[in-house]
Every structure is written in structure tokens, then in C-alpha cells.
Design an enzyme around this catalytic site. Structure first.
Site, PDB file in Angstrom:
ATOM      1  N   SER A 218     -27.329  -5.096  18.079  1.00  0.00           N
ATOM      2  CA  SER A 218     -27.852  -5.533  19.300  1.00  0.00           C
ATOM      3  C   SER A 218     -27.195  -6.922  19.814  1.00  0.00           C
ATOM      4  CB  SER A 218     -29.329  -5.916  19.153  1.00  0.00           C
ATOM      5  OG  SER A 218     -30.122  -4.981  18.574  1.00  0.00           O
TER       6      SER A 218
ATOM      7  N   SER B  31     -27.734   0.199  21.098  1.00  0.00           N
ATOM      8  CA  SER B  31     -27.303  -1.057  21.283  1.00  0.00           C
ATOM      9  C   SER B  31     -28.270  -1.928  22.169  1.00  0.00           C
ATOM     10  CB  SER B  31     -25.713  -1.319  21.489  1.00  0.00           C
ATOM     11  OG  SER B  31     -25.450  -2.596  21.667  1.00  0.00           O
TER      12      SER B  31
ATOM     13  N   ASP C 227     -29.319  -4.908  24.160  1.00  0.00           N
ATOM     14  CA  ASP C 227     -28.600  -5.718  24.938  1.00  0.00           C
ATOM     15  C   ASP C 227     -29.671  -6.874  25.823  1.00  0.00           C
ATOM     16  OD1 ASP C 227     -25.960  -4.435  24.708  1.00  0.00           O
ATOM     17  OD2 ASP C 227     -26.963  -2.935  25.739  1.00  0.00           O
TER      18      ASP C 227
END
Length: 355
Positions: free
Chosen positions: A245, A283, A285
Site C-alpha cells: 500500500s 495495492s 494508494d
């Protein structure tokens, strides 16, 4: 370096920041340290945990002077992709207020870090009368290069990061919360940058700190660069940082309200596209932006009109891009408990490739 040779992990690596290599981003000047600590009232501390080969982890603290439940700062948050844990998000979204320092760490250590942060704040003058508290802790997944299940970050490590936080230059790369992080096919970690600019008749400073741990293909000055192009072994298939992250923290002394800081946080996440972020399924963000000058008090500054924010938007795009490059260039070689090795972005081959 031959484009297919493997760097020697025992070789001494001299970290070089992007600007030192002539790769500074944009036209605006930086602050003294080109770091988030150029923003008045901001301090940063790291605790780095390295017990090879099993543990490469840590915690990073971004500490605004005087912040607490009785003295919150205006703040905004933007979730580009919510596959992650940014503790304290909903209250910031609802109230636009930051009550604690911002801490970054490893995914499975985030909850211990939050508990330790609560305990620390309750002991400070700013938290002396607190009966409710919203700790803000972000995380990235360092499970490729560290034994993440051991949850190595403990209360004493959090207190050390908070207690040693300073307004001096910020250590980057494989330190603190960045110790076990990878991004764009390289070893990554903590990166920081700042910009000074005129805004509404005054000079303001904006600083960013990134915990870089995301997938994609690196772009430098518009050119796509794969690890093999600079002599770095490619990642093993299926072992990229999909579970990571990317956390971006933005601080500024510009007189902005929470809504405007949310707009700034959005641009911080958008900036990852400049360096080739893949914004993959796994991921997370996140952008978190806060101001150092409380609003809504008799001495509080007048908010900048929305139409005047463009220079600040440009500044955050440039600063995030440069901070990510710094995280890649200043990192060190790390081999994790499962035999995987990640290498930083090597300066000399990069400059040769860019011509």
C-alpha cells in the site's frame, strides 16, 4: 555495469538523491533539506528493525508540533484504491481534523502501533484530558522481505520513533517503515521532498513523505525503465508488491481548510502515475494531507480561494514524483527470509541510460 549483470549485495552503496543526480522534478525551489521537515513545525523519526534474514521492518513517525485531541489540525484524505489499512480515515473524512501524529509501519503491525500511539498521546500535555482519540496509522506490506507474521514492531519502537523525531534532514530508503518495502521492481522505502512557492501573497512550503511499495513499471523523466535496463535482476513472477500500500503524507503551512486539503491529497495519489504506478488490485494508494496552521480561531489565517490552488497542486505533483525517486535511489540491498533479494535503483546506469 553490464545490463544483465547482477549487482554485488556486499558492495558498498552510496545513496544519491534524485536532485543530486540532476534529476530534480519541476521548476519550484525546494526547502533547505528538500524534505517534509522543511515545513515549519514538522518532525520525523524512524525506528528501523533489522534482524537478518528474518526481520526487515520498522515504524516512521510524522509529528506536527502540538497536535492533539484538543488542538487538531485541518486535514483531508483521499483513497485511490482502498486495499489497505489507513486507521483513522473515517473520522478525518467526517470532521476534517487530525488529532495525532501520523505513523507508518508494516501491515500486521499497524494495530499494535495504533495502540502504542494512543498510550503516548494520553501521556502528553495535548492529551491530558482526552476521553476519545483517533490515532492515524498507515501501512504497507513488507511480507516479501520480512517475517510479517511475527509482527516485530512493538510499543518501545513506536515510542522511540516519536521520541527521536526531529526537524533535521530525513533518512530515506531502507529505514523505518520503508525497511522492507519494494516498488516498481526495485528496493524502495521512505522518500521525501519539499517545495517553496508563492501563494496568495505569501511564501508557503509544502512537503511530502512517501512509503513506496507499489507495482508498475518505473518512469523517469518520461522514459520507461525496467530493472534489466539498469542491470538489476527482474522480480520473480508472482512475487511483486501487489499486497503493498503506497502511503503519501503531505504537510503544508499554506492556509487551507479540510476540503481543500482533500483536493491536495487527491493530487498526491495522482502523482504516482508519473513514476509508473500500476494501481493494481492489491495495492492500496492513499494520500493524507494536513495543514500546520489551525483554522477557525481568531488568529487563524484566511483560506486561499480555490481558484488560487493551482500552484500548490503542481507543487505536490512534483514533490511526490521526486520523493518516490529518492526512495528508490537511496535504498539498500535487502535479502529477506525466503531468499528474495531486492536492489535499489542504481544511479550510474540510470544516468547512462538517460543520456
Amino acid at each position: 555495469m553490464h545490463p544483465h549483470s547482477m549487482p554485488d549485495p556486499s558492495r558498498t552503496i552510496v545513496p544519491r538523491r534524485a536532485r543530486e543526480l540532476g534529476l530534480g522534478i519541476g521548476e519550484l525551489p525546494t526547502g533547505t533539506y528538500n524534505a517534509i521537515t522543511d515545513v515549519p513545525g514538522i518532525r520525523v523519526g524512524h525506528t528501523t528493525l533489522i534482524r537478518p534474514p528474518r526481520v526487515h521492518s520498522g515504524v516512521t513517525a510524522i509529528v506536527p508540533d502540538g497536535v492533539g485531541p484538543a488542538s487538531p489540525l485541518p486535514a483531508g484524505v483521499f483513497t485511490g484504491n482502498g486495499y489497505g489499512k489507513l486507521l483513522g480515515t473515517t473520522q478525518i473524512t467526517e470532521l476534517g481534523a487530525l488529532e495525532t501524529p501520523v505513523l507508518l509501519t508494516s501491515t500486521l503491525s499497524a494495530f499494535r502501533v495504533a495502540d502504542a500511539l494512543v498510550g503516548w498521546i494520553l501521556e502528553q500535555p495535548e492529551g491530558a484530558d482526552a476521553r476519545s482519540l483517533n490515532p492515524v496509522v498507515g501501512e504497507c506490506n513488507d511480507g516479501l522481505l520480512s517475517d510479517i507474521r511475527s509482527r516485530p514492531v512493538r510499543e518501545e519502537h513506536v515510542r522511540a520513533a516519536l521520541g527521536t523525531a526531529s526537524a533535521e534532514p530525513v533518512a530515506e530508503g531502507s529505514v523505518g517503515a520503508g525497511t522492507g518495502m519494494t516498488a516498481l521492481g526495485f528496493k524502495a522505502g521512505i522518500g521525501t521532498s519539499s517545495r517553496r512557492l508563492p501563494l496568495a501573497g505569501q511564501e508557503v512550503t509544502l512537503g511530502v513523505l512517501v512509503q513506496a511499495n507499489f507495482a508498475g513499471t518505473l518512469r523517469v523523466l518520461g522514459r520507461t525503465i525496467a530493472p534489466a535496463d539498469v542491470g538489476v535482476p527482474a522480480e520473480e513472477p508472482g512475487l511483486g508488491p501487489e499486497a503493498g500500500s503506497c502511503m503519501i503524507v503531505v504537510a503544508t503551512d499554506a492556509p487551507l481548510d479540510a476540503r481543500q486539503l482533500t483536493r491536495l491529497a487527491r493530487r498526491a495519489v495522482y502523482a504516482l502515475a508519473r513514476v509508473g504506478a500500476g494501481y493494481s488490485h492489491g495495492s492500496g494508494d492513499y494520500g493524507l494531507a494536513f495543514g500546520t496552521r489551525p483554522l477557525g480561531t481568531p488568529a487563524g489565517p484566511t483560506v486561499v480561494p480555490d481558484a488560487g490552488l493551482d500552484p500548490l497542486f503542481g507543487a505536490v505533483l512534483d514533490a511526490v514524483e521526486e520523493a518516490v525517486l529518492n526512495s528508490l535511489l537511496t535504498a539498500t540491498v535487502v535479502t529477506g527470509p525466503y531468499g528474495h533479494t531486492r536492489y535499489p535503483l542504481p544511479a550510474a546506469p540510470l544516468l547512462a541510460l538517460l543520456g
